[in-house]
Scaffold this motif. Sequence first.
Motif, PDB file in Angstrom:
ATOM      1  N   GLN A  90     -16.946  -5.649 -25.523  1.00 42.02           N
ATOM      2  CA  GLN A  90     -18.163  -5.336 -24.797  1.00 42.02           C
ATOM      3  C   GLN A  90     -19.374  -5.877 -25.549  1.00 42.02           C
ATOM      4  O   GLN A  90     -19.613  -5.512 -26.701  1.00 42.02           O
TER       5      GLN A  90
ATOM      6  N   TRP B  39     -10.814  -4.709 -24.704  1.00 38.76           N
ATOM      7  CA  TRP B  39     -12.090  -4.811 -23.993  1.00 38.76           C
ATOM      8  C   TRP B  39     -13.168  -5.076 -25.029  1.00 38.76           C
ATOM      9  O   TRP B  39     -13.518  -4.211 -25.822  1.00 38.76           O
TER      10      TRP B  39
ATOM     11  N   GLN C 144     -19.454   2.144 -22.674  1.00 38.44           N
ATOM     12  CA  GLN C 144     -18.090   1.718 -23.008  1.00 38.44           C
ATOM     13  C   GLN C 144     -17.311   2.845 -23.660  1.00 38.44           C
ATOM     14  O   GLN C 144     -16.146   3.090 -23.317  1.00 38.44           O
TER      15      GLN C 144
ATOM     16  N   LYS D 121     -11.111  -0.908 -27.625  1.00 40.88           N
ATOM     17  CA  LYS D 121     -12.499  -1.218 -27.278  1.00 40.88           C
ATOM     18  C   LYS D 121     -13.289  -1.618 -28.521  1.00 40.88           C
ATOM     19  O   LYS D 121     -13.239  -0.932 -29.541  1.00 40.88           O
TER      20      LYS D 121
ATOM     21  N   SER E  87     -11.541  -1.562 -34.011  1.00 41.09           N
ATOM     22  CA  SER E  87     -12.174  -1.069 -32.787  1.00 41.09           C
ATOM     23  C   SER E  87     -13.538  -0.506 -33.148  1.00 41.09           C
ATOM     24  O   SER E  87     -13.878  -0.350 -34.319  1.00 41.09           O
TER      25      SER E  87
END
Length: 330
Positions: free
Chosen positions: A107, A105, A154, A164, A225
């Motif tokens: 963001q 993901w 997030q 993430k 991350s």
Amino acid sequence: MRVVIPGGTGQVGAVLDRALTAAGHEVVILTRRPVREREVYWDGESTGPWTQEIDGSDVVINLAGRSVSCRYTPANLRAMMDSRVRSTRAVGRAIEDAARPPRLWLQMSTATIYAHRYDAAHDEATGVIGGAEPGVPGYWGYSVEIAKAWERAQQQADTPHTRKVALRSAMVMSPDRGGVFDVMSWMVRLGLGGPVAGGAQYVSWIHEYDFVRAVRFLVDRDDISGPVNLAAPAPLPHRAFMRALRAAWRVPVRLPATKGMAELGAFALRSDTELLLKSRRVVPGRLLDAGFTFDHGEWPDAARELAGRRRRRQSPAVDADSRPARSSVR
């Protein structure tokens, strides 16, 4: 890959959609106003049928949020906050509920999270988060609060099977109409390309090709991350930035602007002077440490390339895979 891009109808979404589609990936755009194939409706804050697009996808790149190109009134600042936080929470819920959650993901965040600063550059390890700087307008602190809340939404999502990354992006430069490079180029060609308020404030930026290459690099690197700065390694003062842009357009005439003139211009353009006056001196520490290299790391070169493509009216939809892939070489 199957890539889902919530809020992907703006300039940055178009850049990613073009490059990823040209490379053979399946791209789905989540938008409030779907009009094309591969666009799916969502409202940006609640779950619904659109969550099926995320279930089974490989990568989600959430770009959703109200544009910052507006007057920074209390209502608009609140809309920026709500649109970013609510859409991020909605994406998080969709990933949490997915039977086959995406492995990554990405963001969108912003380099605005860092403090207004001249003396040193901000990387992810030593950069100073803004909001408490003396001598700047109070509402600049609210912009930092928006960025912090955006990233926090997030971080708080319970997605143990999904890596993430928060993309603290500088301005993405592409020749697309309506983008930041287009607006600045228009000002230069009108003779308004001089320094604003002395021009000592730093400008951070990233060329569209390097933005796409950095996204692909992060997709491939399972060991990265958290926050990552997406900015060229050579931010420069506004006066030098505009000088290089004038040279790219071969426009020798320039009209410098005082702070008051900038206020009037921003009012006429329905924008805000924070975008011009805040010193954003941001460097990509984590990308460089991981071995990423930039094809367009210096602004004069990047400005010439972008202006040349725009001048020739060449489509910016160039397949990044046709360019030398050097992202794994320091």
